[in-house]
Design an enzyme around this catalytic site. Sequence first.
Site, PDB file in Angstrom:
ATOM      1  N   SER A  90       0.786  -1.234   0.000  1.00 32.14           N
ATOM      2  CA  SER A  90       0.000   0.000   0.000  1.00 32.14           C
ATOM      3  C   SER A  90       0.816   1.281   0.000  1.00 32.14           C
ATOM      4  O   SER A  90       0.244   2.376  -0.078  1.00 32.14           O
ATOM      5  CB  SER A  90      -0.945   0.010   1.210  1.00 32.14           C
ATOM      6  OG  SER A  90      -1.971  -0.930   1.047  1.00 32.14           O
ATOM      7  N   LYS A 258       3.246   6.625   5.204  1.00 32.80           N
ATOM      8  CA  LYS A 258       2.268   5.653   4.681  1.00 32.80           C
ATOM      9  C   LYS A 258       2.811   4.253   4.905  1.00 32.80           C
ATOM     10  O   LYS A 258       3.978   3.979   4.620  1.00 32.80           O
ATOM     11  CB  LYS A 258       2.046   5.878   3.175  1.00 32.80           C
ATOM     12  CG  LYS A 258       1.057   4.895   2.557  1.00 32.80           C
ATOM     13  CD  LYS A 258      -0.353   5.209   2.964  1.00 32.80           C
ATOM     14  CE  LYS A 258      -1.311   4.085   2.585  1.00 32.80           C
ATOM     15  NZ  LYS A 258      -1.207   2.924   3.514  1.00 32.80           N
ATOM     16  N   THR A 259       1.958   3.386   5.421  1.00 31.28           N
ATOM     17  CA  THR A 259       2.349   1.998   5.640  1.00 31.28           C
ATOM     18  C   THR A 259       1.906   1.126   4.473  1.00 31.28           C
ATOM     19  O   THR A 259       1.099   1.527   3.633  1.00 31.28           O
ATOM     20  CB  THR A 259       1.712   1.454   6.924  1.00 31.28           C
ATOM     21  OG1 THR A 259       0.285   1.519   6.786  1.00 31.28           O
ATOM     22  CG2 THR A 259       2.147   2.252   8.134  1.00 31.28           C
ATOM     23  N   GLY A 260       2.436  -0.086   4.457  1.00 29.01           N
ATOM     24  CA  GLY A 260       2.009  -1.095   3.504  1.00 29.01           C
ATOM     25  C   GLY A 260       2.238  -2.464   4.107  1.00 29.01           C
ATOM     26  O   GLY A 260       3.150  -2.637   4.920  1.00 29.01           O
TER      27      GLY A 260
END
Length: 315
Positions: A90, A258-260
Site C-alpha cells: 500500500s 504511509k504503511t504497507g
Amino acid sequence: MTERDAAVRPSRRRVLALGTGTAVAAALAPAPAGAAERPTPRTGSEGAALGRRLRELERKHSARLGVFARDLATGRTVVHRADERFPMCSVFKTLAAAAVLRDLDRDGEFLARRVRYTRECVERAGYAPVTGEEENLAHGMTVAELCAAAVSESDNAAANLLLRELGGPTAVTRFARSIGDRRTRLDRWEPELNSAEPWRVTDTTTPRAIGGSYARLVLGDALRRPDRELLTGWLKANTTNRQRFRAGLPADWVLADKTGGGSDYGVANDVGVVWPPGAPPVVMAVLTTRPTLPEGPNDSELVAATAALLADALA
C-alpha cells in the site's frame, strides 16, 4: 568531522537557506559513479555497530530488512539493502494520490468530482473501511475523499478507484519515472498486488527509490505547493502507523508517512518524512519481507524497532 568534511558538506543553515526543491534534489542526488556513499551518520565504529544491530534484527525476525534514512540538512545517511527490491504493497497509494493531484486536478475541480461505485467494487478490493460505509456506498465519494481514504486509511477500494481514474496501475509507474524514480513500479490492482512472492519484480520498489520519491513529493517541487500541502496533510493524518513508525519514534516527532503490508511473506513497510522537534526533516523508508510464508500477522515490531534505531542514529 574532518576538515575535508567541513569543506564539502554544507552547513545545516546553508541547506535551509536553499530553496526547498533545490535542497531536496541535492540531498537525494545519486552518488557519482564509483563513489562510496557514507553508510552511517557518525564514526566508523558507530556505523559498524548500527549495521550489526540491523543484521541482528533480520536474524531475530527471520526477515530481509531494507532501510534508507537521510537527514536532508546534513546528508547523514543510514542504508541497509537500500537498493534491493521489496514488495511495495500500500505504499503506492501516496504516489497514486499525488498523480491525481498533479495530472488530473485543476484548481480543485477534479477533486470535487463525485465518484459512484458498487458494493462489488468494495468487496473485491478486500480492505475498505471508508468506501464500505453505507452512506458512501449510497451516495459515492468525491475524488478528494477517495485520496484521503487511500492515503490516511489505506482503503483498497479507494485506491482502485483512483487507479481507474488514472488509467490503471502502470500510471503509477509512469508517474514515478516522471519525478526521477527509476525503480518503483506498480503492475496490478488491489488486493492482488500484495501477494509479495520473493521472486516477484512486479509491484516492487527499493528503500532508496521510494524514500526519495516521498521526499520529492512532501518537501520538493514535484507538486505545486497547494497540492503538496494537501498530500502532506493526508500523510500526517495516517491512522495505520501506530505499531510501526509511531511505535518506534519519539512521541514528539511529527510524521507524514504511509504503511504497507502483504497478506503473505510477512511484509510490513513504512515510508515517509519525519520532523524531530526544532530540526529539519528526515526521510525514512523501512521495507521488510520474509523468504517463506510466515504464520501470523505482518511483522510491525520489526519496523518499529528499526525506526527506533534510526531515530537514535540520526537525532
